[in-house]
Write a protein that holds these residues in place. Structure first.
Motif, PDB file in Angstrom:
ATOM      1  N   ASN A   1       0.836  -1.193   0.000  1.00  0.00           N
ATOM      2  CA  ASN A   1       0.000   0.000   0.000  1.00  0.00           C
ATOM      3  C   ASN A   1       0.877   1.250   0.000  1.00  0.00           C
ATOM      4  O   ASN A   1       2.093   1.192   0.208  1.00  0.00           O
ATOM      5  N   ASP A   2       0.246   2.384  -0.246  1.00  0.00           N
ATOM      6  CA  ASP A   2       0.996   3.634  -0.423  1.00  0.00           C
ATOM      7  C   ASP A   2       1.842   3.974   0.789  1.00  0.00           C
ATOM      8  O   ASP A   2       2.951   4.501   0.650  1.00  0.00           O
TER       9      ASP A   2
ATOM     10  N   TRP B   1       5.227   2.274   0.805  1.00  0.00           N
ATOM     11  CA  TRP B   1       6.173   2.866  -0.155  1.00  0.00           C
ATOM     12  C   TRP B   1       6.694   4.207   0.347  1.00  0.00           C
ATOM     13  O   TRP B   1       7.872   4.523   0.177  1.00  0.00           O
ATOM     14  N   ARG B   2       5.808   5.007   0.964  1.00  0.00           N
ATOM     15  CA  ARG B   2       6.258   6.299   1.520  1.00  0.00           C
ATOM     16  C   ARG B   2       7.301   6.083   2.612  1.00  0.00           C
ATOM     17  O   ARG B   2       8.290   6.812   2.693  1.00  0.00           O
TER      18      ARG B   2
ATOM     19  N   PHE C   1       3.964   3.016  -8.064  1.00  0.00           N
ATOM     20  CA  PHE C   1       3.618   3.999  -7.028  1.00  0.00           C
ATOM     21  C   PHE C   1       4.278   5.347  -7.299  1.00  0.00           C
ATOM     22  O   PHE C   1       3.609   6.389  -7.287  1.00  0.00           O
TER      23      PHE C   1
ATOM     24  N   GLN D   1       2.477   8.940  -8.136  1.00  0.00           N
ATOM     25  CA  GLN D   1       2.603  10.032  -7.164  1.00  0.00           C
ATOM     26  C   GLN D   1       3.426  11.203  -7.688  1.00  0.00           C
ATOM     27  O   GLN D   1       3.627  12.185  -6.970  1.00  0.00           O
TER      28      GLN D   1
END
Length: 230
Positions: free
Chosen positions: A65-66, A69-70, A97, A101
């Motif tokens: 999920n995002d 990755w962040r 991703f 983004q």
């Protein structure tokens, strides 16, 4: 059920093979290697390759999920001389991703420092192990980062040897024990409280995939019974 067995001797051999591959890639003592791996066997192989070579492993819980990755991007930006060990499918999801983004430049910086775990030549010349100093950083344990930027706790070899010796003594572990865990190796309880402590006691230990435990928790009890886990 897919169950694979690895002896302590074989784990060391495979870790030295992986270390040789890392050293040929120019990753050396004092460098950091973020371990973004969901496969427990691959994780342990790379973790011990790092420890044997004085490379500092940085375990992170993998996910797609995002927020995962962040966190990976934030941790990579915090570390000097860092590379990322990841598998090919996860790297594809990471690429998607950063493209979505608008973070292609940050993504390119990280991608240039990736080690694809399935693409390493671990059958080549074994690596050259180094003798660490007790005050050297063994690995960096990151917080979840759920309340802000993730924070790394630097754990030395002295920290870990004292901690695991106390845990093993307190629990009374011996090489006659057999233990089953479902805890992720990216977590300090899974890595220190389980794997490192039991390995230092010479105890046989098995790891059930965390996502399998989450789906079928009774299976953990069945396996513990089958294995006669102490």
């Amino acid at each position: 059920r897919d169950q694979r067995t690895l002896s302590f001797k074989r784990l060391r051999q495979r870790a030295l093979g992986a270390l040789g591959a890392l050293q040929r890639r120019g990753i050396s003592r004092g460098d950091a290697l973020i371990l973004y791996l969901g496969d427990n066997e691959r994780f342990l192989e790379m973790f011990w390759a790092c420890l044997l070579g004085g490379i500092v492993p940085v375990p992170l819980a993998p996910g797609s999920n995002d927020e995962h990755w962040r966190k990976l991007l934030r941790v990579f930006a915090q570390l000097d001389r860092a590379s990322v060990c990841i598998d090919a499918p996860a790297l594809e999801r990471f690429d998607a991703f950063v493209a979505a983004q608008g973070q292609s430049s940050e993504g390119a910086s990280l991608r240039a420092r990736t080690v694809i775990v399935g693409g390493l030549d671990i059958a080549g010349e074994p690596g050259e192990p180094v003798q660490p100093d007790p005050s050297d950083i063994a690995f960096i344990q990151y917080s979840s980062g759920s309340t802000g930027d993730p924070k790394g706790v630097m754990l030395t070899h002295r920290n870990l040897t004292i901690n695991t010796a106390q845990l093993a003594a307190g629990a009374g572990y011996t090489d006659r024990d057999s233990v089953l865990s479902w805890m992720p190796l990216s977590h300090d309880m899974g890595l220190i409280g389980f794997h490192l402590t039991l390995l230092s006691a010479g105890a046989s230990h098995a790891i059930m995939r965390t996502e399998l435990f989450a789906r079928r928790p009774l299976l953990w009890l069945e396996l513990a019974s089958q294995r006669r886990s102490t």
